[in-house]
Design a protein around this motif. Structure first.
Motif, PDB file in Angstrom:
ATOM      1  N   VAL A 163      -7.371   5.153 -33.025  1.00 36.06           N
ATOM      2  CA  VAL A 163      -7.226   6.249 -31.792  1.00 36.06           C
ATOM      3  C   VAL A 163      -8.204   6.031 -30.521  1.00 36.06           C
ATOM      4  CG1 VAL A 163      -6.521   7.783 -33.552  1.00 36.06           C
ATOM      5  CG2 VAL A 163      -8.978   7.698 -32.925  1.00 36.06           C
ATOM      6  N   THR A 164      -7.761   6.357 -29.552  1.00 38.63           N
ATOM      7  CA  THR A 164      -8.543   6.498 -28.369  1.00 38.63           C
ATOM      8  C   THR A 164      -8.992   8.000 -28.389  1.00 38.63           C
ATOM      9  OG1 THR A 164      -6.812   6.820 -26.896  1.00 38.63           O
ATOM     10  CG2 THR A 164      -7.581   4.666 -27.210  1.00 38.63           C
ATOM     11  N   ALA A 170     -16.618   9.955 -30.529  1.00 42.96           N
ATOM     12  CA  ALA A 170     -16.927   8.694 -31.195  1.00 42.96           C
ATOM     13  C   ALA A 170     -18.231   8.565 -31.587  1.00 42.96           C
ATOM     14  CB  ALA A 170     -16.615   7.542 -30.383  1.00 42.96           C
ATOM     15  N   ASP A 171     -19.086   8.891 -30.814  1.00 40.98           N
ATOM     16  CA  ASP A 171     -20.882   8.970 -31.136  1.00 40.98           C
ATOM     17  C   ASP A 171     -21.071   9.960 -32.474  1.00 40.98           C
ATOM     18  OD1 ASP A 171     -21.178   7.171 -29.129  1.00 40.98           O
ATOM     19  OD2 ASP A 171     -21.690   8.747 -27.572  1.00 40.98           O
ATOM     20  N   ARG A 172     -20.275  11.141 -32.528  1.00 38.81           N
ATOM     21  CA  ARG A 172     -20.394  11.960 -33.386  1.00 38.81           C
ATOM     22  C   ARG A 172     -19.914  11.655 -34.789  1.00 38.81           C
ATOM     23  NH1 ARG A 172     -17.360  16.876 -31.309  1.00 38.81           N
ATOM     24  NH2 ARG A 172     -17.856  17.842 -33.444  1.00 38.81           N
ATOM     25  N   LEU A 173     -18.776  10.686 -34.721  1.00 40.68           N
ATOM     26  CA  LEU A 173     -18.297  10.106 -35.885  1.00 40.68           C
ATOM     27  C   LEU A 173     -19.155   9.038 -36.593  1.00 40.68           C
ATOM     28  CD1 LEU A 173     -14.589   9.491 -34.786  1.00 40.68           C
ATOM     29  CD2 LEU A 173     -15.398  11.236 -36.562  1.00 40.68           C
ATOM     30  N   VAL A 174     -20.042   8.200 -35.783  1.00 35.90           N
ATOM     31  CA  VAL A 174     -20.863   7.337 -36.367  1.00 35.90           C
ATOM     32  C   VAL A 174     -22.319   7.837 -36.358  1.00 35.90           C
ATOM     33  CG1 VAL A 174     -19.235   5.468 -35.526  1.00 35.90           C
ATOM     34  CG2 VAL A 174     -21.001   6.039 -34.127  1.00 35.90           C
ATOM     35  N   ALA A 175     -22.466   8.821 -36.056  1.00 36.24           N
ATOM     36  CA  ALA A 175     -23.955   9.205 -35.927  1.00 36.24           C
ATOM     37  C   ALA A 175     -24.761   9.261 -37.313  1.00 36.24           C
ATOM     38  CB  ALA A 175     -24.204  10.698 -35.435  1.00 36.24           C
ATOM     39  N   CYS A 193     -14.984   7.897 -45.383  1.00 38.57           N
ATOM     40  CA  CYS A 193     -14.355   6.476 -44.514  1.00 38.57           C
ATOM     41  C   CYS A 193     -15.407   5.968 -43.999  1.00 38.57           C
ATOM     42  CB  CYS A 193     -13.656   7.253 -43.137  1.00 38.57           C
ATOM     43  SG  CYS A 193     -12.597   8.486 -43.615  1.00 38.57           S
ATOM     44  N   ASP A 194     -15.193   4.851 -43.797  1.00 40.71           N
ATOM     45  CA  ASP A 194     -15.807   3.750 -42.666  1.00 40.71           C
ATOM     46  C   ASP A 194     -15.451   4.144 -41.572  1.00 40.71           C
ATOM     47  OD1 ASP A 194     -17.466   2.627 -44.745  1.00 40.71           O
ATOM     48  OD2 ASP A 194     -15.960   0.927 -45.185  1.00 40.71           O
ATOM     49  N   VAL A 195     -16.218   3.810 -40.430  1.00 37.07           N
ATOM     50  CA  VAL A 195     -16.009   4.156 -38.994  1.00 37.07           C
ATOM     51  C   VAL A 195     -16.528   2.997 -38.097  1.00 37.07           C
ATOM     52  CG1 VAL A 195     -15.995   5.705 -37.033  1.00 37.07           C
ATOM     53  CG2 VAL A 195     -16.054   6.722 -39.418  1.00 37.07           C
ATOM     54  N   GLU A 196     -15.682   2.476 -37.301  1.00 37.82           N
ATOM     55  CA  GLU A 196     -15.990   1.658 -36.387  1.00 37.82           C
ATOM     56  C   GLU A 196     -15.706   1.964 -34.724  1.00 37.82           C
ATOM     57  OE1 GLU A 196     -15.160  -3.261 -35.478  1.00 37.82           O
ATOM     58  OE2 GLU A 196     -13.839  -2.140 -37.024  1.00 37.82           O
ATOM     59  N   VAL A 197     -16.611   1.790 -33.917  1.00 34.89           N
ATOM     60  CA  VAL A 197     -16.261   1.926 -32.637  1.00 34.89           C
ATOM     61  C   VAL A 197     -15.935   0.617 -32.140  1.00 34.89           C
ATOM     62  CG1 VAL A 197     -17.024   2.622 -30.306  1.00 34.89           C
ATOM     63  CG2 VAL A 197     -17.896   4.006 -32.317  1.00 34.89           C
ATOM     64  N   VAL A 198     -14.684   0.458 -31.817  1.00 34.04           N
ATOM     65  CA  VAL A 198     -13.879  -0.941 -31.479  1.00 34.04           C
ATOM     66  C   VAL A 198     -14.448  -1.342 -29.838  1.00 34.04           C
ATOM     67  CG1 VAL A 198     -11.853  -2.366 -31.216  1.00 34.04           C
ATOM     68  CG2 VAL A 198     -12.264  -0.630 -33.155  1.00 34.04           C
ATOM     69  N   ARG A 199     -14.291  -0.267 -29.117  1.00 35.32           N
ATOM     70  CA  ARG A 199     -14.506  -0.731 -27.505  1.00 35.32           C
ATOM     71  C   ARG A 199     -14.786   0.680 -26.956  1.00 35.32           C
ATOM     72  NH1 ARG A 199     -12.024  -4.792 -24.427  1.00 35.32           N
ATOM     73  NH2 ARG A 199     -12.275  -5.887 -26.458  1.00 35.32           N
ATOM     74  N   VAL A 200     -15.544   0.706 -26.041  1.00 30.52           N
ATOM     75  CA  VAL A 200     -15.901   1.828 -24.926  1.00 30.52           C
ATOM     76  C   VAL A 200     -15.013   1.549 -23.963  1.00 30.52           C
ATOM     77  CG1 VAL A 200     -17.669   2.889 -23.814  1.00 30.52           C
ATOM     78  CG2 VAL A 200     -18.030   2.389 -25.955  1.00 30.52           C
ATOM     79  N   LYS A 211     -13.344  12.621 -16.713  1.00 30.16           N
ATOM     80  CA  LYS A 211     -14.587  12.481 -16.157  1.00 30.16           C
ATOM     81  C   LYS A 211     -15.509  11.747 -17.092  1.00 30.16           C
ATOM     82  CE  LYS A 211     -13.816  16.731 -13.371  1.00 30.16           C
ATOM     83  NZ  LYS A 211     -14.371  18.169 -13.114  1.00 30.16           N
ATOM     84  N   VAL A 212     -15.104  11.359 -18.428  1.00 24.13           N
ATOM     85  CA  VAL A 212     -15.898  10.988 -19.333  1.00 24.13           C
ATOM     86  C   VAL A 212     -15.451   9.412 -19.873  1.00 24.13           C
ATOM     87  CG1 VAL A 212     -16.858  13.021 -20.120  1.00 24.13           C
ATOM     88  CG2 VAL A 212     -14.834  12.014 -21.151  1.00 24.13           C
ATOM     89  N   HIS A 213     -16.213   8.859 -20.503  1.00 25.23           N
ATOM     90  CA  HIS A 213     -15.814   7.554 -21.065  1.00 25.23           C
ATOM     91  C   HIS A 213     -15.325   7.964 -22.297  1.00 25.23           C
ATOM     92  CE1 HIS A 213     -18.362   5.495 -18.000  1.00 25.23           C
ATOM     93  NE2 HIS A 213     -18.243   4.271 -18.732  1.00 25.23           N
ATOM     94  N   SER A 214     -14.301   6.724 -22.711  1.00 27.86           N
ATOM     95  CA  SER A 214     -13.640   7.000 -24.022  1.00 27.86           C
ATOM     96  C   SER A 214     -13.979   6.024 -25.073  1.00 27.86           C
ATOM     97  CB  SER A 214     -12.179   7.240 -23.899  1.00 27.86           C
ATOM     98  OG  SER A 214     -11.858   8.230 -22.681  1.00 27.86           O
ATOM     99  N   ALA A 215     -13.185   5.694 -26.020  1.00 25.91           N
ATOM    100  CA  ALA A 215     -13.514   4.628 -27.016  1.00 25.91           C
ATOM    101  C   ALA A 215     -12.283   4.443 -27.997  1.00 25.91           C
ATOM    102  CB  ALA A 215     -14.791   5.051 -27.935  1.00 25.91           C
ATOM    103  N   ILE A 216     -12.163   3.347 -28.177  1.00 28.18           N
ATOM    104  CA  ILE A 216     -11.152   3.226 -29.389  1.00 28.18           C
ATOM    105  C   ILE A 216     -12.043   2.961 -30.624  1.00 28.18           C
ATOM    106  CG2 ILE A 216      -9.582   1.319 -30.381  1.00 28.18           C
ATOM    107  CD1 ILE A 216      -9.039   0.353 -27.465  1.00 28.18           C
ATOM    108  N   VAL A 217     -11.541   3.701 -31.702  1.00 32.86           N
ATOM    109  CA  VAL A 217     -11.906   3.935 -32.958  1.00 32.86           C
ATOM    110  C   VAL A 217     -11.189   3.667 -34.142  1.00 32.86           C
ATOM    111  CG1 VAL A 217     -13.284   5.531 -34.495  1.00 32.86           C
ATOM    112  CG2 VAL A 217     -13.633   5.535 -32.120  1.00 32.86           C
TER     113      VAL A 217
END
Length: 315
Positions: A163-164, A170-175, A193-200, A211-217
């Motif tokens: 997902v994007t 995303a930061d909370r998912l991998v914290a 689960c395992d969680v990977e941030v693929v791309r910011v 107004k914020v950055h996103s991520a593919i997770v």
């Protein structure tokens, strides 16, 4: 074939199509369309789609991602709450026989998925043996957290979720423990689960620009972890309650979470058994420590009142 870019992917086409229909994106509903074709393709590649997959997409938009997914999978159930976008997407997707559109909110409430959506997924999974459930979506910002959270409460959750989402989610998912982003969402997802941030993703790859950055997770279910949790629903409630006042000391927070009538000596017994002093904070505990804490309370019959679910909101 799965990576052919549908015509609705470009910014020019989107703006023209919206102008023709006399509508505008509703940013208050999280409508931000990913307009970078390379990132759309990355999202689909990361999902590793297979012919036996049944894909749930939340947020059909104009149907561009749907059209990219459909040729690779058995079925796509795509959900759009906005009737105007649903009509636009219908005009783009009508020729795809394995796409099943639902005009509805994917959530029945913040803590429960729409039964109509779940029934559609189950129907497609049951149509052939060996089918696999996946989530692939440019999730609307306003529903990303409850969608991911509630899917993991299901008896048959998605094997993967690609997902994007907002980067802060995303930061909370991998914290990790003892960091500012670590909380109930981190624990609930990581316990299964395992969680990977693929791309910011920067704001300019969307229209309108957020107004914020996103991520593919990319989130991968770990059945070995999930199966070792004795009571998944109880742990879900417990971990949410224990983080309501995340800065309180653990003993006080545990008493608050378990209810006012909980004997203090029982709480002290649990803490002592697990080698904890009670002066720790919930945000310092690992997923494994929180699982052990919940299980110790469960075995002693110390469970929260039914009002828990009414009081708790995902932080």
């Amino acid at each position: 074939m799965a990576e052919e870019a549908p015509r609705s992917q470009t910014l020019t086409f989107l703006m023209q199509r919206f102008a023709e229909a006399g509508i505008r994106p509703k940013t208050q509903h999280g409508q931000n369309f990913l307009i970078d074709l390379n990132l759309q393709r990355l999202l689909v590649r990361t999902a590793n789609l297979q012919p036996h997959d049944v894909v749930l997409e939340v947020g059909t938009g104009t149907g561009s991602l749907t059209a990219m997914i459909a040729p690779s999978v058995a079925a796509v159930i795509t959900v759009e709450t906005d009737p105007q976008l649903f009509q636009l997407a219908s005009e783009e997707l009508y020729q795809l026989p394995n796409v099943f559109m639902i005009q509805a909110d994917a959530l029945a409430s913040k803590n429960r998925l729409n039964p109509e959506v779940l029934a559609a997924v189950e129907q497609k999974l049951a149509e052939a043996p060996g089918r696999v459930f996946k989530l692939v979506a440019n999730l609307p910002f306003n529903v990303a957290t409850p969608i991911i959270t509630n899917l993991l409460t299901l008896s048959r959750p998605p094997q993967t979720m690609t997902v994007t989402i907002q980067k802060e989610v995303a930061d909370r998912l991998v914290a990790r423990p003892a960091t500012k982003d670590y909380g109930s969402l981190s624990v609930w997802v990581q316990c299964q689960c395992d969680v990977e941030v693929v791309r910011v993703l920067p704001p300019q790859v969307f229209w309108p620009r957020p107004k914020v950055h996103s991520a593919i997770v990319h989130i991968t279910l770990r059945e070995d972890r999930r199966s070792q949790i004795p009571d998944l629903s109880s742990f879900h409630a417990f971990v949410r309650a224990i983080f309501i006042h995340r800065r309180k000391f653990l003993r006080a927070e545990l008493l608050n979470a378990l209810g006012k009538d909980t004997p203090k000596e029982k709480v002290d017994e649990i803490l002592r058994t697990l080698g904890l002093t009670g002066q720790e904070r919930a945000e310092q505990l690992t997923v494994e420590q929180l699982l052990a804490l919940c299980e110790a309370a469960r075995k002693l019959g110390l469970f929260p009142a039914s009002s828990w679910e009414e009081e708790m909101e995902e932080s």
